[in-house]
Design an enzyme around this catalytic site. Structure first.
Site, PDB file in Angstrom:
ATOM      1  N   GLY A  82     -10.182  -2.071   3.640  1.00  7.75           N
ATOM      2  CA  GLY A  82     -10.252  -3.496   3.972  1.00  7.75           C
ATOM      3  C   GLY A  82      -9.097  -3.808   4.907  1.00  7.75           C
TER       4      GLY A  82
ATOM      5  N   GLY B 179      -8.637  -6.658   6.458  1.00  4.76           N
ATOM      6  CA  GLY B 179      -8.555  -8.106   6.615  1.00  4.76           C
ATOM      7  C   GLY B 179      -7.142  -8.592   6.352  1.00  4.76           C
TER       8      GLY B 179
ATOM      9  CG  ASP C 187     -12.691  -3.648   7.687  1.00  8.86           C
ATOM     10  OD1 ASP C 187     -11.887  -4.379   7.090  1.00  8.86           O
ATOM     11  OD2 ASP C 187     -13.888  -3.984   7.912  1.00  8.86           O
TER      12      ASP C 187
ATOM     13  CG  HIS D 230      -6.239 -12.775 -10.602  1.00 11.32           C
ATOM     14  ND1 HIS D 230      -5.062 -13.483 -10.568  1.00 11.32           N
ATOM     15  CD2 HIS D 230      -6.654 -12.700  -9.321  1.00 11.32           C
ATOM     16  CE1 HIS D 230      -4.777 -13.799  -9.315  1.00 11.32           C
ATOM     17  NE2 HIS D 230      -5.729 -13.344  -8.548  1.00 11.32           N
TER      18      HIS D 230
HETATM   19  N1  APR Z   1     -15.830  -1.288   3.320  1.00 13.62           N
HETATM   20  C1  APR Z   1     -14.666  -1.528   3.934  1.00 13.62           C
HETATM   21  N2  APR Z   1     -14.260  -2.775   4.272  1.00 13.62           N
HETATM   22  C2  APR Z   1     -15.084  -3.779   3.963  1.00 13.62           C
HETATM   23  C3  APR Z   1     -16.321  -3.591   3.305  1.00 13.62           C
HETATM   24  C4  APR Z   1     -16.686  -2.273   2.979  1.00 13.62           C
HETATM   25  N3  APR Z   1     -17.823  -1.991   2.366  1.00 13.62           N
HETATM   26  N4  APR Z   1     -16.911  -4.808   3.155  1.00 13.62           N
HETATM   27  C5  APR Z   1     -16.070  -5.713   3.667  1.00 13.62           C
HETATM   28  N5  APR Z   1     -14.963  -5.112   4.169  1.00 13.62           N
HETATM   29  C6  APR Z   1     -13.828  -5.698   4.854  1.00 13.62           C
HETATM   30  C7  APR Z   1     -14.207  -6.822   5.790  1.00 13.62           C
HETATM   31  O1  APR Z   1     -14.759  -6.317   7.007  1.00 13.62           O
HETATM   32  C8  APR Z   1     -12.863  -7.506   5.996  1.00 13.62           C
HETATM   33  O2  APR Z   1     -12.166  -7.011   7.131  1.00 13.62           O
HETATM   34  O3  APR Z   1     -12.931  -6.321   3.942  1.00 13.62           O
HETATM   35  C9  APR Z   1     -12.075  -7.172   4.713  1.00 13.62           C
HETATM   36  C10 APR Z   1     -11.741  -8.388   3.893  1.00 13.62           C
HETATM   37  O4  APR Z   1     -10.811  -9.118   4.616  1.00 13.62           O
HETATM   38  P1  APR Z   1     -10.707 -10.721   4.567  1.00 13.62           P
HETATM   39  O5  APR Z   1     -12.043 -11.298   4.739  1.00 13.62           O
HETATM   40  O6  APR Z   1      -9.598 -11.107   5.479  1.00 13.62           O
HETATM   41  O7  APR Z   1     -10.296 -10.997   3.056  1.00 13.62           O
HETATM   42  P2  APR Z   1      -8.830 -10.902   2.435  1.00 13.62           P
HETATM   43  O8  APR Z   1      -8.152 -12.216   2.536  1.00 13.62           O
HETATM   44  O9  APR Z   1      -8.146  -9.705   2.972  1.00 13.62           O
HETATM   45  O10 APR Z   1      -9.184 -10.682   0.897  1.00 13.62           O
HETATM   46  C11 APR Z   1      -9.781  -9.460   0.474  1.00 13.62           C
HETATM   47  O11 APR Z   1      -8.668  -9.445  -1.638  1.00 13.62           O
HETATM   48  O12 APR Z   1      -7.299 -10.999  -2.675  1.00 13.62           O
HETATM   49  C12 APR Z   1      -8.591 -10.503  -2.571  1.00 13.62           C
HETATM   50  O13 APR Z   1      -9.973 -12.420  -3.082  1.00 13.62           O
HETATM   51  C13 APR Z   1      -9.585 -11.535  -2.075  1.00 13.62           C
HETATM   52  O14 APR Z   1     -11.522 -10.261  -2.643  1.00 13.62           O
HETATM   53  C14 APR Z   1     -10.699 -10.657  -1.584  1.00 13.62           C
HETATM   54  C15 APR Z   1      -9.950  -9.444  -1.037  1.00 13.62           C
END
Ligand code: APR
Length: 317
Positions: A9, A11, A34, A176
């Site tokens: 991930g 993000g 990602d 949580h």
């Molecule tokens: N494999 C890899 N990455 C993935 C997949 C997957 N199958 N599905 C989604 N992603 C990536 C998305 O492309 C995105 O870049 O996960 C990332 C999530 O990033 P954000 O949308 O910015 O979310 P973020 O704020 O980082 O939170 C991620 O952490 O704290 C928790 O509640 C929050 O569940 C959420 C997670």
């Protein structure tokens, strides 16, 4: 120092986590993964190029596949969708379970000896998905929530008492989310019980604010949820593991009878070291705290049951 840490991930939480881990030189290599093409590669390159300025030699590498992650010592799972305004953690359940299921299965294949630290929400249920899919022992699959919740609690307590956050010790247990259990009886300012400084109404106000800490930030950001404090919390846990510090930190751990609970992930004090969760520490609770923990466990169990009964959608996405 570990050899390789993978952060899945790229993000807000994942990219910031990778940056913190690199800056702390907790591994020789950090791999940021990602499903998006270009984003992990670009962010990782940018982070790596900060090395000469900040003085770290950790290599940061971005990828949209798992080959580069092979043989990781530790995998942090942040993949998922973030909570949007008005969206409860439960709304995230089905979508993120599908994502964590997919990620966990890739991790199992490429890094069978890794420690898996789950961050995706709803946290406790996502830990269970990761444990079930990988089949790893409970020492190697656990989640980050308590360190963040405790940090929020400590921030507000320190502010109210007007002392350094470093002098506030506290413990937040349970799931949580809305059912977290801040242990007021274990909250001290350098060993002095917090009730010597704050009246009950103030403490209860802080408890409520801590419980709603995630939602308070979502309300401001509108798009997305917290990531600065969450990534700092992950980094603290990773440091405890990488440097084998044996720190006592609240983690979402799989319980097998501790605190009277079984077959459920719940935030409890754990000893974190190179082996992952090396011990779960049981502390005496008041009747109210024990009942609150039971309610918390029931809520998490409800999510786990929901996912087990959920149709293919959650299993295949
Ligand atoms: N494999 C890899 N990455 C993935 C997949 C997957 N199958 N599905 C989604 N992603 C990536 C998305 O492309 C995105 O870049 O996960 C990332 C999530 O990033 P954000 O949308 O910015 O979310 P973020 O704020 O980082 O939170 C991620 O952490 O704290 C928790 O509640 C929050 O569940 C959420 C997670």
């Amino acid at each position: 120092m570990l050899s390789k840490i993978t952060v899945v991930g790229a993000g807000h939480v994942g990219a910031t986590t990778a940056q913190r881990l690199a800056e702390m030189e907790l591994a020789r290599e950090i791999v940021l993964v990602d499903i998006l093409e270009g984003i992990p590669q670009g962010k990782a390159l940018d982070e790596w190029e900060a090395g000469p300025i900040l003085g770290f030699d950790t290599r940061v590498l971005g990828t949209s596949g798992y080959e580069e992650t092979r043989g990781s010592d530790l995998v942090v799972i942040t993949a998922g969708v973030a909570r949007k305004p008005g969206m409860s953690r439960e709304d995230l359940l089905t979508t993120n379970a599908g994502i964590v299921r997919q990620v966990a299965s890739r991790v199992k294949g490429t890094s069978p000896d890794a420690i898996v630290l789950v961050v995706s929400n709803p946290l406790d249920a996502m830990c269970e998905v990761a444990k079930r899919v990988t089949g790893f022992p409970r020492e190697r699959v656990f989640g980050m929530a308590g360190v963040l919740d405790t940090a929020r609690f400590r921030t507000f307590i320190a502010d109210a008492v007007c002392v350094s956050v470093e002098d506030v010790q506290a413990l937040v247990l349970g799931g949580h989310g809305d059912t977290m259990v801040p242990l007021v009886s274990y909250t001290t300012v350098s060993g002095v019980p917090v009730r010597e400084f704050l009246d009950d109404a103030t403490v209860q106000r802080i408890v409520r604010r801590t419980r709603d800490g995630g939602a308070e930030i979502v309300k401001y950001l509108k798009e997305g949820s917290a990531y600065y404090a969450p990534s700092a919390a992950v980094a603290q846990m990773v440091e405890a593991i990488a440097r084998d510090k044996k720190r006592l930190l609240p983690c979402a751990a799989w319980l097998e009878g501790e605190y009277g609970q079984r077959d459920v992930y719940l935030g409890v004090p754990c000893k974190l070291g190179r082996g992952g969760v090396e011990a779960i520490v049981e502390v005496p609770l008041t009747g109210d705290e024990r009942r609150a923990l039971e309610r918390s466990a029931d809520a998490v169990r409800g999510q786990i049951e929901f996912l087990r009964r959920a149709p293919a959608q959650a299993r295949s996405s």
